[in-house]
Design a protein around this motif. Structure first.
Motif, PDB file in Angstrom:
ATOM      1  N   VAL A   1     -45.260  57.111  60.064  1.00 53.44           N
ATOM      2  CA  VAL A   1     -44.135  56.172  60.060  1.00 53.44           C
ATOM      3  C   VAL A   1     -43.181  56.510  58.922  1.00 53.44           C
ATOM      4  CG1 VAL A   1     -43.468  53.775  59.669  1.00 53.44           C
ATOM      5  CG2 VAL A   1     -45.369  54.303  61.209  1.00 53.44           C
ATOM      6  N   GLU A   2     -43.715  56.781  57.746  1.00 55.32           N
ATOM      7  CA  GLU A   2     -42.877  57.103  56.598  1.00 55.32           C
ATOM      8  C   GLU A   2     -42.076  58.380  56.825  1.00 55.32           C
ATOM      9  OE1 GLU A   2     -45.508  57.294  53.283  1.00 55.32           O
ATOM     10  OE2 GLU A   2     -45.736  55.112  53.103  1.00 55.32           O
ATOM     11  N   THR A   3     -42.697  59.374  57.472  1.00 51.93           N
ATOM     12  CA  THR A   3     -41.998  60.632  57.724  1.00 51.93           C
ATOM     13  C   THR A   3     -40.867  60.440  58.722  1.00 51.93           C
ATOM     14  OG1 THR A   3     -44.054  61.854  57.310  1.00 51.93           O
ATOM     15  CG2 THR A   3     -42.286  63.036  58.417  1.00 51.93           C
ATOM     16  N   VAL A   4     -41.123  59.688  59.786  1.00 59.77           N
ATOM     17  CA  VAL A   4     -40.077  59.415  60.772  1.00 59.77           C
ATOM     18  C   VAL A   4     -38.934  58.646  60.126  1.00 59.77           C
ATOM     19  CG1 VAL A   4     -39.524  58.216  62.919  1.00 59.77           C
ATOM     20  CG2 VAL A   4     -41.666  59.492  62.733  1.00 59.77           C
ATOM     21  N   HIS A   5     -39.282  57.634  59.352  1.00 53.54           N
ATOM     22  CA  HIS A   5     -38.265  56.816  58.683  1.00 53.54           C
ATOM     23  C   HIS A   5     -37.417  57.673  57.746  1.00 53.54           C
ATOM     24  CE1 HIS A   5     -36.697  54.000  55.614  1.00 53.54           C
ATOM     25  NE2 HIS A   5     -36.557  53.190  56.639  1.00 53.54           N
ATOM     26  N   ALA A   6     -38.054  58.549  56.974  1.00 51.86           N
ATOM     27  CA  ALA A   6     -37.322  59.387  56.028  1.00 51.86           C
ATOM     28  C   ALA A   6     -36.376  60.343  56.741  1.00 51.86           C
ATOM     29  CB  ALA A   6     -38.307  60.162  55.151  1.00 51.86           C
ATOM     30  N   LEU A   7     -36.811  60.885  57.885  1.00 52.39           N
ATOM     31  CA  LEU A   7     -35.963  61.815  58.624  1.00 52.39           C
ATOM     32  C   LEU A   7     -34.745  61.094  59.201  1.00 52.39           C
ATOM     33  CD1 LEU A   7     -35.894  64.820  59.433  1.00 52.39           C
ATOM     34  CD2 LEU A   7     -36.884  64.150  61.623  1.00 52.39           C
ATOM     35  N   ILE A   8     -34.943  59.880  59.687  1.00 49.49           N
ATOM     36  CA  ILE A   8     -33.821  59.092  60.198  1.00 49.49           C
ATOM     37  C   ILE A   8     -32.813  58.828  59.079  1.00 49.49           C
ATOM     38  CG2 ILE A   8     -33.144  56.837  61.098  1.00 49.49           C
ATOM     39  CD1 ILE A   8     -35.787  56.826  62.668  1.00 49.49           C
ATOM     40  N   GLU A   9     -33.299  58.430  57.919  1.00 49.40           N
ATOM     41  CA  GLU A   9     -32.404  58.166  56.792  1.00 49.40           C
ATOM     42  C   GLU A   9     -31.662  59.434  56.389  1.00 49.40           C
ATOM     43  OE1 GLU A   9     -31.641  55.194  55.494  1.00 49.40           O
ATOM     44  OE2 GLU A   9     -32.864  54.458  57.179  1.00 49.40           O
ATOM     45  N   GLN A  10     -32.311  60.582  56.516  1.00 44.89           N
ATOM     46  CA  GLN A  10     -31.669  61.842  56.167  1.00 44.89           C
ATOM     47  C   GLN A  10     -30.480  62.136  57.072  1.00 44.89           C
ATOM     48  OE1 GLN A  10     -34.328  65.239  56.011  1.00 44.89           O
ATOM     49  NE2 GLN A  10     -32.644  66.695  56.157  1.00 44.89           N
ATOM     50  N   VAL A  11     -30.656  61.974  58.393  1.00 43.55           N
ATOM     51  CA  VAL A  11     -29.532  62.270  59.295  1.00 43.55           C
ATOM     52  C   VAL A  11     -28.434  61.219  59.164  1.00 43.55           C
ATOM     53  CG1 VAL A  11     -30.886  63.600  60.943  1.00 43.55           C
ATOM     54  CG2 VAL A  11     -30.610  61.147  61.302  1.00 43.55           C
ATOM     55  N   LEU A  12     -28.803  59.988  58.858  1.00 44.16           N
ATOM     56  CA  LEU A  12     -27.776  58.968  58.648  1.00 44.16           C
ATOM     57  C   LEU A  12     -26.944  59.276  57.411  1.00 44.16           C
ATOM     58  CD1 LEU A  12     -29.750  55.699  59.490  1.00 44.16           C
ATOM     59  CD2 LEU A  12     -27.924  56.751  60.834  1.00 44.16           C
ATOM     60  N   GLU A  13     -27.595  59.754  56.372  1.00 46.88           N
ATOM     61  CA  GLU A  13     -26.869  60.129  55.166  1.00 46.88           C
ATOM     62  C   GLU A  13     -25.962  61.324  55.432  1.00 46.88           C
ATOM     63  OE1 GLU A  13     -27.747  61.467  50.515  1.00 46.88           O
ATOM     64  OE2 GLU A  13     -29.392  60.835  51.823  1.00 46.88           O
ATOM     65  N   GLN A  14     -26.474  62.315  56.165  1.00 44.76           N
ATOM     66  CA  GLN A  14     -25.665  63.483  56.501  1.00 44.76           C
ATOM     67  C   GLN A  14     -24.475  63.107  57.366  1.00 44.76           C
ATOM     68  OE1 GLN A  14     -28.301  66.260  58.376  1.00 44.76           O
ATOM     69  NE2 GLN A  14     -29.403  66.772  56.502  1.00 44.76           N
ATOM     70  N   ALA A  15     -24.656  62.091  58.209  1.00 49.67           N
ATOM     71  CA  ALA A  15     -23.580  61.649  59.099  1.00 49.67           C
ATOM     72  C   ALA A  15     -22.600  60.725  58.395  1.00 49.67           C
ATOM     73  CB  ALA A  15     -24.172  60.946  60.316  1.00 49.67           C
ATOM     74  N   ALA A  16     -22.813  60.494  57.105  1.00 47.61           N
ATOM     75  CA  ALA A  16     -21.960  59.576  56.334  1.00 47.61           C
ATOM     76  C   ALA A  16     -21.873  58.233  57.034  1.00 47.61           C
ATOM     77  CB  ALA A  16     -20.570  60.183  56.140  1.00 47.61           C
ATOM     78  N   ALA A  17     -23.047  57.737  57.409  1.00 47.62           N
ATOM     79  CA  ALA A  17     -23.106  56.526  58.234  1.00 47.62           C
ATOM     80  C   ALA A  17     -23.232  55.251  57.409  1.00 47.62           C
ATOM     81  CB  ALA A  17     -24.292  56.620  59.189  1.00 47.62           C
ATOM     82  N   GLY A  18     -22.988  55.340  56.112  1.00 49.21           N
ATOM     83  CA  GLY A  18     -23.165  54.161  55.276  1.00 49.21           C
ATOM     84  C   GLY A  18     -22.316  52.976  55.689  1.00 49.21           C
TER      85      GLY A  18
END
Length: 423
Positions: A141-158
Motif C-alpha cells: 500500500v505504501e509503495t502504491v501510494h508513494a508512486l501515485i504521489e510521485q506522478v502527481l508531483e511530476q504533473a504539477a497537480a498541486g
C-alpha cells in the motif's frame, strides 16, 4: 422537440443537475462548442444552455475560448461564445500494481499524459510472507501510494483536483473493489484493500480486465467497428486479452461486454491445472520459459548457451534471445509455449465464442515466433472457426492504459458525479 427538463425531473434541484450533466457530457465529446451546438446535442433551450455554461465556467470546469472564423466571412451581430472543457482542471491517475513492477500515469480530462513513473516492488513474496500478510500488505500500500504521489508531483497537480484513481491488480476483483481470500493468500496480498487504503475516489480492477478494455478502446480509436457487427471485421466485440507474464490471466469481452463472474473471477485461469495435468498450468510465458528451460538443462541438454546462465538469473528474455540466435533448446521451449497458447485460445474460442485473442505483456515485442507456432498448432488440435491470434501493440503499458480508459469512460458516463458531486 422534447427537452432535457421534460425527462421526469421532479424538483428544481434535480432539473438543474440533469441539465448540467447533459452540457458536461457534450463538453467532454466536443473540442469546443457554441450554445447552438449544445442546444442541438442536448435539446435544451438557449437560455438554459447559457445559464449552465456560466455556472460551469464559474465552477472552473468550462472556459470561454476564441471561436474559429472563416477567412473573408462578414461577421454580423454579436459573435457566438465558444466554450471548452478545462481539461487541465483535474487529474486522473491509472496504476498497474503488478507483482514485481508498479506503473502509474497521470492524465488530464482529455486523457493526455501529464506524467508517468515506474518502480520495482521491493522484495519477493514467499509462502511465509503470504501467511503473515500484514507486513507485506502494508508495504505494498505504501509503495502504491508513494508512486501515485510521485506522478502527481511530476504533473504539477498541486492546484488540481484528483478526480479518480484506477488501480489494476493481478487478482480477481469484485464490483466493490475487493479480492477474495484465495489462491493461498496471493490474491489479498496483491490487493490488500487498496480501494479503502488509497486517497480519494478509487476503483480497483483486475489487470487482465483493464488490458482487454485498453485493447477494445484501441480498436475503436483505429476505426474498427465495435458494435454488434464488429466481429466480422476485427473480432473486437468478442475478444480475449491474455496477460502472459508470470501467470496467464484473461480479460474477456463477449457481445461488447466485460465478463466478470462471481467475485470477479471470470478470467482466472486456474482450470488450466486440470486441462494440462500440471499443478502450475496457469504459469505465464515468463514462468514457462524459465521452468521448461531449466528442466531441459536438468535432463542433460547442456549444449545450449543457456547452460552458462545461472539458474537464479535465467529470464524469459534470455530464452527468447537464444531462440532468435538459433538455439535448438530455446526454440523447442518456444514451440511448447506456442502449443500451450494454441490450446488456451481454442478453449476460449469454443467456450465463449471469442474471435480475437490478443496476447499482452512486457514481452510482446518478441512474441511473434510463439504466435506463429500457435497459429500452426490450432488446426492440429481444434476445428474451425479459429480465433485470430495477435500481439498487443501496447507493450508493458497495456494495464495502465486500460486503467486510464476505464476512468475516462466513467467520467464520460457520469461527469457530474466526479466533477461536481454536490450539485
Amino acid at each position: 422537440m422534447s427537452t432535457v427538463h421534460d425527462r421526469g425531473a421532479s424538483s428544481p434541484q434535480l432539473l438543474r443537475r440533469t441539465n448540467r450533466q447533459a452540457v458536461l457530457q457534450h463538453a467532454l465529446r466536443a473540442a469546443s462548442f457554441t450554445a447552438a451546438d449544445a442546444m442541438a446535442a442536448t435539446s435544451l433551450t438557449r437560455a438554459t444552455v447559457l445559464g449552465v455554461c456560466a455556472e460551469l465556467v464559474e465552477a472552473g470546469w468550462l472556459h470561454e475560448v476564441a471561436g474559429d472564423r472563416t477567412e473573408g466571412a462578414v461577421q454580423r451581430g454579436r459573435p457566438a461564445r465558444h466554450y471548452a472543457l478545462r481539461s487541465d482542471a483535474a487529474v486522473i491517475v491509472g496504476v498497474d500494481a503488478g507483482q514485481h513492477t508498479l506503473t502509474a500515469q497521470a492524465v488530464d480530462l482529455r486523457g493526455r499524459e501529464l506524467a508517468a513513473a515506474r518502480c520495482a516492488v521491493a522484495g519477493e513474496l514467499d509462502g511465509h510472507d503470504l501467511e503473515e500478510g500484514a507486513a507485506p500488505a502494508e508495504a505494498r500500500v505504501e509503495t502504491v501510494h508513494a508512486l501515485i504521489e510521485q506522478v502527481l508531483e511530476q504533473a504539477a497537480a498541486g492546484d488540481r483536483r484528483r478526480l479518480l484513481t484506477v488501480v489494476g491488480v493481478p487478482a480477481p476483483v469484485d464490483s466493490r473493489g475487493y479480492s477474495p481470500t484465495g489462491d493461498q493468500g496471493y490474491w489479498p496480498a496483491m490487493n490488500p484493500g487498496l480501494v479503502d487504503a488509497l486517497d480519494g475516489t478509487v476503483i480497483v480492477e483486475n489487470d487482465a480486465n483493464l488490458a482487454v478494455i485498453a485493447e477494445h478502446a484501441l480498436a475503436a480509436a483505429s476505426g474498427a467497428p465495435t458494435g454488434p457487427d464488429a466481429a466480422a471485421a476485427s473480432g473486437s466485440a468478442h475478444m480475449a486479452t491474455l496477460l502472459m507474464g508470470e501467470r496467464f490471466g484473461a480479460g474477456l469481452l463477449v457481445d461488447g461486454r466485460l465478463l466478470r463472474g462471481a467475485d470477479g473471477g471470470a478470467g482466472e485461469m486456474r482450470f488450466l491445472d486440470v486441462v494440462f495435468g500440471d499443478s502450475r498450468g496457469a504459469d505465464g510465458v515468463a514462468a514457462l520459459a524459465r521452468r521448461w528451460t531449466l528442466e531441459a538443462l536438468a535432463r542433460g541438454e547442456t549444449t545450449s548457451p543457456l547452460a552458462a546462465v545461472a539458474a537464479a538469473d535465467l529470464s524469459a528474455v534470455d530464452v527468447f534471445a537464444a531462440a532468435r540466435d538459433g538455439d535448438d533448446l530455446a526454440r523447442s521451449v518456444l514451440d511448447r509455449i506456442g502449443e500451450r497458447l494454441a490450446r488456451i485460445a481454442a478453449i476460449l474460442s469454443s467456450l465463449l465464442g471469442v474471435e480475437r485473442v490478443v496476447v499482452a505483456g512486457a514481452i510482446t515485442s518478441a512474441i511473434e515466433p510463439v504466435l506463429e507456432r500457435a497459429r500452426t498448432a490450432l488446426p492440429e488440435i481444434s476445428t474451425p472457426p479459429y480465433p485470430q491470434l495477435v500481439a498487443s501493440t501496447l507493450g508493458r503499458d497495456v494495464v495502465v492504459r486500460g486503467a486510464i480508459e476505464l476512468a475516462l469512460t466513467r467520467l464520460r458516463e457520469d461527469p457530474l458525479d466526479l466533477l461536481a458531486p454536490d450539485v
